[in-house]
Write a protein that holds these residues in place. Sequence first.
Motif, PDB file in Angstrom:
ATOM      1  N   ASP A  28       4.991  -6.645   6.888  1.00 51.43           N
ATOM      2  CA  ASP A  28       3.699  -5.986   6.309  1.00 51.43           C
ATOM      3  C   ASP A  28       2.365  -6.806   6.587  1.00 51.43           C
ATOM      4  O   ASP A  28       1.236  -6.356   6.743  1.00 51.43           O
ATOM      5  CB  ASP A  28       3.580  -6.599   4.686  1.00 51.43           C
ATOM      6  CG  ASP A  28       3.998  -7.908   4.525  1.00 51.43           C
ATOM      7  OD1 ASP A  28       4.733  -8.617   5.258  1.00 51.43           O
ATOM      8  OD2 ASP A  28       3.594  -8.517   3.325  1.00 51.43           O
ATOM      9  N   MET A  29       2.862  -7.812   7.437  1.00 50.03           N
ATOM     10  CA  MET A  29       1.553  -8.334   8.282  1.00 50.03           C
ATOM     11  C   MET A  29       1.679  -8.124   9.683  1.00 50.03           C
ATOM     12  O   MET A  29       0.741  -8.570  10.418  1.00 50.03           O
ATOM     13  CB  MET A  29       1.909 -10.292   8.330  1.00 50.03           C
ATOM     14  CG  MET A  29       2.165 -10.837   7.065  1.00 50.03           C
ATOM     15  SD  MET A  29       2.406 -12.521   7.098  1.00 50.03           S
ATOM     16  CE  MET A  29       2.804 -12.982   5.523  1.00 50.03           C
ATOM     17  N   LEU A  30       2.309  -7.329  10.095  1.00 48.25           N
ATOM     18  CA  LEU A  30       2.559  -6.716  11.621  1.00 48.25           C
ATOM     19  C   LEU A  30       2.194  -5.100  11.763  1.00 48.25           C
ATOM     20  O   LEU A  30       3.135  -4.550  12.470  1.00 48.25           O
ATOM     21  CB  LEU A  30       3.920  -7.240  12.268  1.00 48.25           C
ATOM     22  CG  LEU A  30       3.858  -8.720  12.276  1.00 48.25           C
ATOM     23  CD1 LEU A  30       5.520  -8.889  12.597  1.00 48.25           C
ATOM     24  CD2 LEU A  30       3.032  -8.960  13.485  1.00 48.25           C
ATOM     25  N   GLN A  31       1.621  -4.472  10.740  1.00 39.29           N
ATOM     26  CA  GLN A  31       1.498  -3.054  10.782  1.00 39.29           C
ATOM     27  C   GLN A  31       1.133  -2.576  12.099  1.00 39.29           C
ATOM     28  O   GLN A  31       1.590  -1.388  12.437  1.00 39.29           O
ATOM     29  CB  GLN A  31       0.543  -2.688   9.331  1.00 39.29           C
ATOM     30  CG  GLN A  31       0.901  -3.079   8.126  1.00 39.29           C
ATOM     31  CD  GLN A  31       2.078  -2.144   7.434  1.00 39.29           C
ATOM     32  OE1 GLN A  31       2.633  -1.353   8.217  1.00 39.29           O
ATOM     33  NE2 GLN A  31       2.560  -2.607   6.400  1.00 39.29           N
ATOM     34  N   SER A  32       0.122  -3.008  12.606  1.00 39.24           N
ATOM     35  CA  SER A  32      -0.312  -2.675  13.899  1.00 39.24           C
ATOM     36  C   SER A  32       0.696  -2.592  14.949  1.00 39.24           C
ATOM     37  O   SER A  32       0.517  -1.840  16.150  1.00 39.24           O
ATOM     38  CB  SER A  32      -1.707  -3.067  14.241  1.00 39.24           C
ATOM     39  OG  SER A  32      -1.118  -4.619  14.458  1.00 39.24           O
ATOM     40  N   GLU A  33       1.804  -3.479  14.743  1.00 40.05           N
ATOM     41  CA  GLU A  33       2.681  -3.675  15.632  1.00 40.05           C
ATOM     42  C   GLU A  33       3.958  -2.916  15.671  1.00 40.05           C
ATOM     43  O   GLU A  33       4.682  -2.696  16.812  1.00 40.05           O
ATOM     44  CB  GLU A  33       3.130  -5.513  15.927  1.00 40.05           C
ATOM     45  CG  GLU A  33       2.114  -6.255  16.160  1.00 40.05           C
ATOM     46  CD  GLU A  33       1.347  -6.054  17.680  1.00 40.05           C
ATOM     47  OE1 GLU A  33       2.395  -5.594  18.387  1.00 40.05           O
ATOM     48  OE2 GLU A  33       0.358  -6.367  18.003  1.00 40.05           O
ATOM     49  N   LEU A  34       4.076  -2.218  14.547  1.00 39.80           N
ATOM     50  CA  LEU A  34       5.207  -1.568  14.309  1.00 39.80           C
ATOM     51  C   LEU A  34       5.483  -0.100  15.253  1.00 39.80           C
ATOM     52  O   LEU A  34       6.620   0.001  16.022  1.00 39.80           O
ATOM     53  CB  LEU A  34       5.433  -0.748  12.883  1.00 39.80           C
ATOM     54  CG  LEU A  34       5.478  -1.974  11.856  1.00 39.80           C
ATOM     55  CD1 LEU A  34       5.569  -1.040  10.494  1.00 39.80           C
ATOM     56  CD2 LEU A  34       6.882  -2.641  12.057  1.00 39.80           C
ATOM     57  N   ALA A  35       4.470   0.348  15.877  1.00 36.81           N
ATOM     58  CA  ALA A  35       4.407   1.473  16.850  1.00 36.81           C
ATOM     59  C   ALA A  35       5.176   0.888  18.151  1.00 36.81           C
ATOM     60  O   ALA A  35       5.461   1.868  18.798  1.00 36.81           O
ATOM     61  CB  ALA A  35       2.978   1.971  16.972  1.00 36.81           C
ATOM     62  N   VAL A  36       4.813  -0.436  18.336  1.00 32.98           N
ATOM     63  CA  VAL A  36       5.102  -0.862  19.634  1.00 32.98           C
ATOM     64  C   VAL A  36       6.601  -1.361  19.670  1.00 32.98           C
ATOM     65  O   VAL A  36       7.547  -0.857  20.460  1.00 32.98           O
ATOM     66  CB  VAL A  36       4.650  -2.102  20.166  1.00 32.98           C
ATOM     67  CG1 VAL A  36       4.847  -2.928  21.213  1.00 32.98           C
ATOM     68  CG2 VAL A  36       2.991  -1.852  19.839  1.00 32.98           C
ATOM     69  N   CYS A  37       7.200  -2.035  18.507  1.00 34.57           N
ATOM     70  CA  CYS A  37       8.506  -2.636  18.317  1.00 34.57           C
ATOM     71  C   CYS A  37       9.585  -1.496  18.044  1.00 34.57           C
ATOM     72  O   CYS A  37      10.700  -1.721  18.523  1.00 34.57           O
ATOM     73  CB  CYS A  37       8.564  -3.878  17.851  1.00 34.57           C
ATOM     74  SG  CYS A  37       8.287  -3.811  16.137  1.00 34.57           S
ATOM     75  N   LEU A  38       9.011  -0.700  17.258  1.00 39.58           N
ATOM     76  CA  LEU A  38      10.379   0.231  16.536  1.00 39.58           C
ATOM     77  C   LEU A  38      10.873   1.002  17.624  1.00 39.58           C
ATOM     78  O   LEU A  38      12.084   1.314  17.689  1.00 39.58           O
ATOM     79  CB  LEU A  38       9.641   1.153  15.454  1.00 39.58           C
ATOM     80  CG  LEU A  38       9.384   0.406  14.084  1.00 39.58           C
ATOM     81  CD1 LEU A  38       9.026   1.103  12.897  1.00 39.58           C
ATOM     82  CD2 LEU A  38      10.720  -0.384  13.683  1.00 39.58           C
ATOM     83  N   PRO A  39       9.904   1.746  18.619  1.00 41.43           N
ATOM     84  CA  PRO A  39      10.641   2.452  19.539  1.00 41.43           C
ATOM     85  C   PRO A  39      11.520   1.926  20.479  1.00 41.43           C
ATOM     86  O   PRO A  39      12.363   2.349  21.113  1.00 41.43           O
ATOM     87  CB  PRO A  39       9.387   2.807  20.445  1.00 41.43           C
ATOM     88  CG  PRO A  39       8.077   3.174  19.653  1.00 41.43           C
ATOM     89  CD  PRO A  39       8.602   1.900  18.651  1.00 41.43           C
TER      90      PRO A  39
END
Length: 1257
Positions: free
Chosen positions: A601-612
């Motif tokens: 929840d503190m890394l919402q902007s980073e999810l698009a980077v690490c999930l792929p």
Amino acid sequence: MASHQYHQIANLLEKMTSTDKDFRFMATNDLMTELQKDSIILDDESEKKVVRMVLKLLEDKNGEVQNLAVKCLGPLVNKVKEIQVETIVDSLCANMMSNTEQLRDISSIGLKTVIAELPQSSNSLAPNVCQRITGKLSTAIEKEDVSVKLESLDILADLLSRFGEFLVPFHSTILKALMPQLASSRQAVRKRTIVALSFLLIQANSNAYNGVIDHLLDGLENPPNPGAIRTYIQCLASICRQAGHRLCNHIDRSMLLLSQYSQRDDDELREFCLQACEAFVMRCPDAINPHIPMILELCLKYITYDPNYNYETDDGDAGNAMDTEDDEYVDSEEYSDDDDMSWKVRRAAAKCLEVLISTRQELIEDFYRSLSPALIARFKEREENVKSDIFHAYVALLKNTRLSDDVANDPDSMEQVSGPTSLLIEQLPLIVKAIQPLMREKSMKTRQDCFLLLRELLNSLPGALGPYLESIVPGISYSLNDKSSTSNMKIESLGFLYSLLQGHPPHVFHPHIPSLVPLVVTSVFDPFYKIATEALLVLQQLVKVIRPLETSAGKSDFDAPSFVGPVYSCTLQKLKVTDVDQEVKERAIACMGQIIANMGDMLQSELAVCLPIFMERLKNEVTRLSSVKALTLIAASSLRIDLTPILNDVLPALGTFLRKNHRSLKLHSLDLINKIVINYSSNFEPNLLQTAIVEIPPLISDSDLHVAQYSLTLLSTVARRQPQALVGIHEQFLRSVLILVRSPLLQGTALNCTLELFQALVQTQLSGLDYHSLVSKLMAPVLGGGTDGALFRGSAGGPSAGAPGSGEAVQQLHKQAYHSSAKCIAALTQQCPQVATPLATKLITDLQKRNDTEIIFCLLTIGEIGRHFDLSSIQVLPQTIIECFGATSEDVKAAASHALGAVSVGSLQTYLPLILNEIEVQPKRQYLLLHSLKEVISSLSVSPSGLAQLLPSVPSIWTQLFKHCECSEEGSRNVVAECLGKLVLVNPDELLPQLQQALRSESATMRTVVVSSVKFTISDQPQPIDVLLKQNIGEFLFALRDPEPQVRRVALVAFNSAVHNKPSLVRDLLPTLLPWLYSETKVKSELIREVEMGPFKHTVDDGLDIRKAAFECMYTLLEQGLDRVDVMQFLDHVQAGLCDHYDIKMLTYLMTARLAILCPDKVLLRLDQFIQQLRDTCTHKVKANSVKQEYEKQDELKRSALRAVSALSQIPKANKNQQLMDFLKSIKETPELSKIYDYIQKDSITGTADIIVMDQS
């Protein structure tokens, strides 16, 4: 082929005579290569030539050629005939007496090589070689030349070590040569003589052994010179280490002398005295017992013995000590000098204490009072090696605390904290205070020992270091920041930090997070992959500490967001790198999974980077399992991380994984799909989920019930969350589920998952998954397709689409399948309550016209439905079920009994009085009715609501049961006992005293039932009765003294149950109970009688069952640990059982194998007796006119005995036992035994557990 070899060998021999040293070297090298081949075959002439040439090359002028020639001797010994080996040995022995030093040296190396390579098989080669060498060595030892003497002693020691049994005839000659050497002026001669003498006395007869010991003790009482005292004490210690069990008779005399000499002002003598004490404690555990206080006092005195150094400067403030550490070590150089031997005395004392602690578990509490403070005070020791030994002694103390006090940490334990544990808790501040400065010392070894001790402390006292983190964290920080720290040091530090984080609540670390995060992040980027791997593991644990999801208590106090950035960015860098070690990749994936799950929840902007990136790793065969595990963490997170970007790719990928032949991958993939469906079912279309679950049907099979269970759970979740995903594919998986229901293996959790699936399916209201269709499919295999049509005619569902046609043959099923099917129908009926009574009515109607299998199925189904619904409105139900008690089939009777009990659960007020009344008026059906009553009690006593229903009826049930405690049928009495035990669990405070009262009955039958019932009050899970039971169980188990054998037998069974399921109940009673247990292992003549069978007399042993129960109880004691048992006394009774009846022998062979693993040192002392009894079994011949069963029994006994022999042979130093070696030799020479033994040896490599596990069901 052979002629080519001969030509090649001849060619090499010719080159060996060359004047060019390089030719000779290459030829010798080639010869060695040839000799190492298995295919080489030499004729007699070639053998002679090769042997002559190799012996000649031993005298070569070139050293390298000589060395190669020596190496050739090893393979050569195994390739030539016996006469040539004797030639080699004679030549080498002669050369040892040579005047040339180089030839003497090379010949002695050659002899050692030959001895090392001689085969230990049963041929005559080794004995003949031993015979030839021994005389010559004895002569050489007596020569004046010291170098010849030293080499001869060395070779003799090797010979005695490897072939001691062949040298027994020459013992007197060897002793005559060795004994004078103990008085040699050269220390090296004395040391090697001691080694040889120790090996010799392993096999020596009692006269020779006692003669040597008496000579040593006489020499100590009247020493010829001070040097002799040291030599004799060293010799005693060495003999004790090799053949200690035979020294027991001389211990008192030896200890008296050691006590005197240890007081002399001679550091070397003190060291040897302490080493001898250590050997005595280790090898003579019983004989040394009276001397333990004296040894303890001696060790405590000398562990502080440091006359050349003043420790007072170290006793100041710990912080100052750290600051001035370098100065102190500079100062200490002034005190250290080459003549200072006091450190050896301290080291010997520390090692002796370690052995004392390890072998004396019963004294642990005393050790904590007297020994622990002294050891803690000595952590300041200035010599690194001595300090390490002191640490290891303390670690041994902690290990024993953990072992003997595991009861205090067991879930079944109702005890207060035990004595040693409470003493350790009191001393914890002292330990931390002493260790704190040492964690910042320059010495790596000291720091590693600190971490070892702290880790063991965590094992003994989980979570105890929380209040001391202020002192411990700087030490970890020092080791991780110190540039001079080795890789091992850093790995040790990180490993300890991981244990620390894992073993304490998160909030205690919050003040230290600012210092810990940079430390761990730095270690993650360490170039050495092992450090990076360990650091990522620590970082993953640190994430759980920074942001624990279990509790929200720390949110306001601790600023977690400020640490999320560094932790995430460092892990992301590691995650992106592909050219790193596999372990680092896997750890980085796991760590990132934990970060997203706990901090997403503190890394919402980073999810698009690490999930792929996770998706990429999921497609890689090497990292896919780690990725599935990490995604499972994320999907299960309470933060509900947005997985939409990857869901469309993840689910099809997981579907393909279900097809792979990789069990772990299947299980984790099923778990992940389940988590996704639970938490994200609204985020994707049903057809996407279908791509995964279409792969499930092949996984629903009894070949792997664990995978089947996960598959069933997933289908249940889908049916509840995304039922549309089942449209069109339910027929495929339903077929697999129905086959599973008919499996004899379906039970427990897998069965519960099946029931949940059926309930979930019927709730979907999809076509083909309605109640009537599913019930029809479940009934069809038993009742056929057309039987149940009338039941559903005219109802909404219509006839079953999937039911087999009326002409289809009904299958023959395992009886477990009837139980499973009945439970599934009942589970479905719970979702459609209005059908319960009509279905039960239909099944009970015309019951008598059906065949036996149909009756069984109908009765079980009625019972399972009646368990959940009140069927009292069906008037004919009870009478019809009771009529089935008169059936000819035992299976029908059992099903009727089960059904009556089950329907009573759903309508207790109606049917319980009926059962109790029928028990009274129908004595012939009593056994079946009691089983019905047992079903009622068992079913209602597991839930609070059931207990509330049952409680008002307990007095009437109890009264009825007590009336039948003395009924004539043993089977009925056993069921009464079980019912009584289960009832006591319902209301222990009132009913247990009533059982105790009944224990005083004059009727032996009553006492038998009462004692037997106690067994059913003991379970392996915590129960409310446990405290009460612990206070009173002694009264029931004291029935081991009952005059009636039958009462004693059931008391043994109850004792066994207590030891197996809840050891804490009887642990304190063992000193009282064990003598009574042991007395029941003996054959009692008064219980043996003769029975006439026509013209023959047959002996009947009424005590056999009691003895068997006693030995089973002893075996269970082994499984639970022997910390309160006198092992030597235990061994006495095991050995007695080795000569008993077939059943007892089989048990004792299992116990022997287990004891060899649990207490090898003690078994080693009794090895001769064990081997003799095992040999008798293996060599026993069955009478010629015996029946086939006798031969089979004897074969089984031999197999079990040889398993025990195999386990005994694995004991360290067992190969020094003459009897065991002789027996193994005779086994190999007997084709029948050799075949069995070889099979056991192979089997033990693949599955050691088979030797030691006994089914006690």
